[in-house]
Write an enzyme that holds these catalytic residues in place. Structure first.
Site, PDB file in Angstrom:
ATOM      1  N   ASP A  38       0.941  -1.184   0.078  1.00  0.00           N
ATOM      2  CA  ASP A  38       0.128   0.063   0.035  1.00  0.00           C
ATOM      3  C   ASP A  38       0.981   1.274   0.045  1.00  0.00           C
ATOM      4  O   ASP A  38       1.835   1.315   0.684  1.00  0.00           O
ATOM      5  CB  ASP A  38      -0.850   0.040   1.365  1.00  0.00           C
ATOM      6  N   ASN A  95      -2.449  12.668  -3.489  1.00  0.00           N
ATOM      7  CA  ASN A  95      -3.232  13.254  -4.628  1.00  0.00           C
ATOM      8  C   ASN A  95      -3.634  14.639  -4.242  1.00  0.00           C
ATOM      9  O   ASN A  95      -3.834  15.382  -5.213  1.00  0.00           O
ATOM     10  CB  ASN A  95      -4.564  12.312  -4.736  1.00  0.00           C
ATOM     11  N   HIS A 111      -4.441  14.515  -9.304  1.00  0.00           N
ATOM     12  CA  HIS A 111      -4.547  13.057  -9.572  1.00  0.00           C
ATOM     13  C   HIS A 111      -3.665  12.519 -10.769  1.00  0.00           C
ATOM     14  O   HIS A 111      -3.575  11.470 -11.005  1.00  0.00           O
ATOM     15  CB  HIS A 111      -6.121  12.971 -10.014  1.00  0.00           C
ATOM     16  N   ASP A 155      -1.613   9.324 -10.581  1.00  0.00           N
ATOM     17  CA  ASP A 155      -1.759   8.269 -11.739  1.00  0.00           C
ATOM     18  C   ASP A 155       0.070   8.059 -12.166  1.00  0.00           C
ATOM     19  O   ASP A 155       0.187   6.782 -12.275  1.00  0.00           O
ATOM     20  CB  ASP A 155      -2.140   8.783 -13.066  1.00  0.00           C
ATOM     21  N   GLU A 196      -4.515   2.344  -4.615  1.00  0.00           N
ATOM     22  CA  GLU A 196      -3.186   2.561  -4.299  1.00  0.00           C
ATOM     23  C   GLU A 196      -2.381   1.197  -3.549  1.00  0.00           C
ATOM     24  O   GLU A 196      -1.683   1.221  -3.153  1.00  0.00           O
ATOM     25  CB  GLU A 196      -2.664   3.713  -3.233  1.00  0.00           C
TER      26      GLU A 196
END
Length: 313
Positions: free
Chosen positions: A174, A182, A187, A191, A218
């Protein structure tokens, strides 16, 4: 469709017919010949990989139906088309073959031109099906396997490991404080970070028995078999270090100025355990990794009760 890239296995007991098949297809495809069912099964279990199997006349104990079943039961051949060529019209055999999943059932005599077209069309359809399956099983952003394909692979690996009384390792990875990442960088940058992390995972887990997937958001999962605990521990520790070494800025993290990850890993003997146990142990290890400061790997110790975990060096 580059036909020269396809390899066809032709099974037929007649030497003249095998030579005829070779002559008919060798200008377009790589053709491998087997003179009976036993030889065909041996070739299917070898390192060779076939895109199509043609079953002609087979005068052996291992029948064409046995070969057909073996093809469809093998994991790597489950979507490989099989053509069966019969010397006579036998409705019962044809019905049986179609029920077993044969792609096409052809009666002799046949026109060579028609057979070539049938083979070409069958390969084209198989390629389209393969592409659709790949799309369905691939995470669109990272290119890794997705949760759907992981569920399929996990079931397959678990059942095989239960039969062989072997151990299954599951690691859950994780990204630390990814929501903050973010929120701060947007975002689009998030990505990009997911793609970078995926590249590291792909690089560090390349064995045929490793399976890496994006589980959601994630979170990533790594499924391993046939690996010693120390080797897996080493690989996971190297992975955590390599992700921090990417030096992706994360000024909102409480761990590091760079983006980091936490990993929980568990190992269960499939013959003795249940799938929920493996996931529960890996989840608890991940929770402990986060509680102990993140940016580390924690492994569940089956020798201790109560979900105690051991921190890896």
């Amino acid at each position: 469709m580059d036909e020269s890239l396809y390899t066809i296995l032709v099974v037929d007991s007649g030497l003249e017919r095998r030579v005829a098949f070779k002559s008919l297809f060798s200008d377009c495809y790589q053709v491998v010949l087997a003179e009976n069912g036993e030889q065909a099964l041996h070739m299917l279990e070898s390192e060779l990989l076939f895109d199509l199997v043609i079953l002609g006349e087979n005068m052996s104990v291992v029948s064409n139906f046995d070969v057909l079943k073996s093809v469809h039961h093998a994991c790597r051949y489950k979507d490989t088309p099989v053509l069966m060529i019969a010397n006579s019209v036998d409705v019962d055999d044809e019905v049986r073959a179609l029920k077993l999943g044969v792609a096409d059932y052809i009666h002799r005599p046949f026109d060579p031109v028609v057979l070539r077209l049938r083979v070409k069309n069958t390969l084209k359809q198989a390629e389209l099906l393969k592409q659709l399956i790949t799309l369905a099983d691939t995470d669109y952003l990272t290119g890794l396997n997705n949760r759907r394909s992981f569920a399929t692979m996990f079931d397959r690996v678990w059942r095989r490991s239960a039969r062989t009384n072997s151990r299954v390792s599951l690691a859950i990875l994780d990204i630390d404080f990814f929501k903050r990442f973010n929120d701060r960088y947007g975002h689009a940058e998030g990505d990009k970070a997911l793609k970078k992390v995926s590249e590291v995972l792909r690089e560090h887990f390349r064995r045929a028995t490793d399976f890496v997937a994006r589980y959601g958001g994630e979170e990533f999962v790594i499924l391993c078999t046939d690996i010693e605990a120390k080797e897996l521990d080493h690989q996971l520790a190297k992975t955590v270090q390599a992700i921090e070494a990417l030096q992706l800025p994360h000024e909102s993290s409480n761990v590091s100025k760079w983006l980091t990850v936490s990993v929980g890993v568990a190992v269960v003997n499939a013959a003795d355990g249940v799938t929920e146990k493996l996931f529960k142990h890996a989840d608890r290890s991940l929770y402990a990794a986060k509680s102990s400061g993140r940016n580390c790997v924690l492994r569940h110790s089956e020798a201790l009760e109560g979900g105690v975990v051991d921190e890896l060096p």
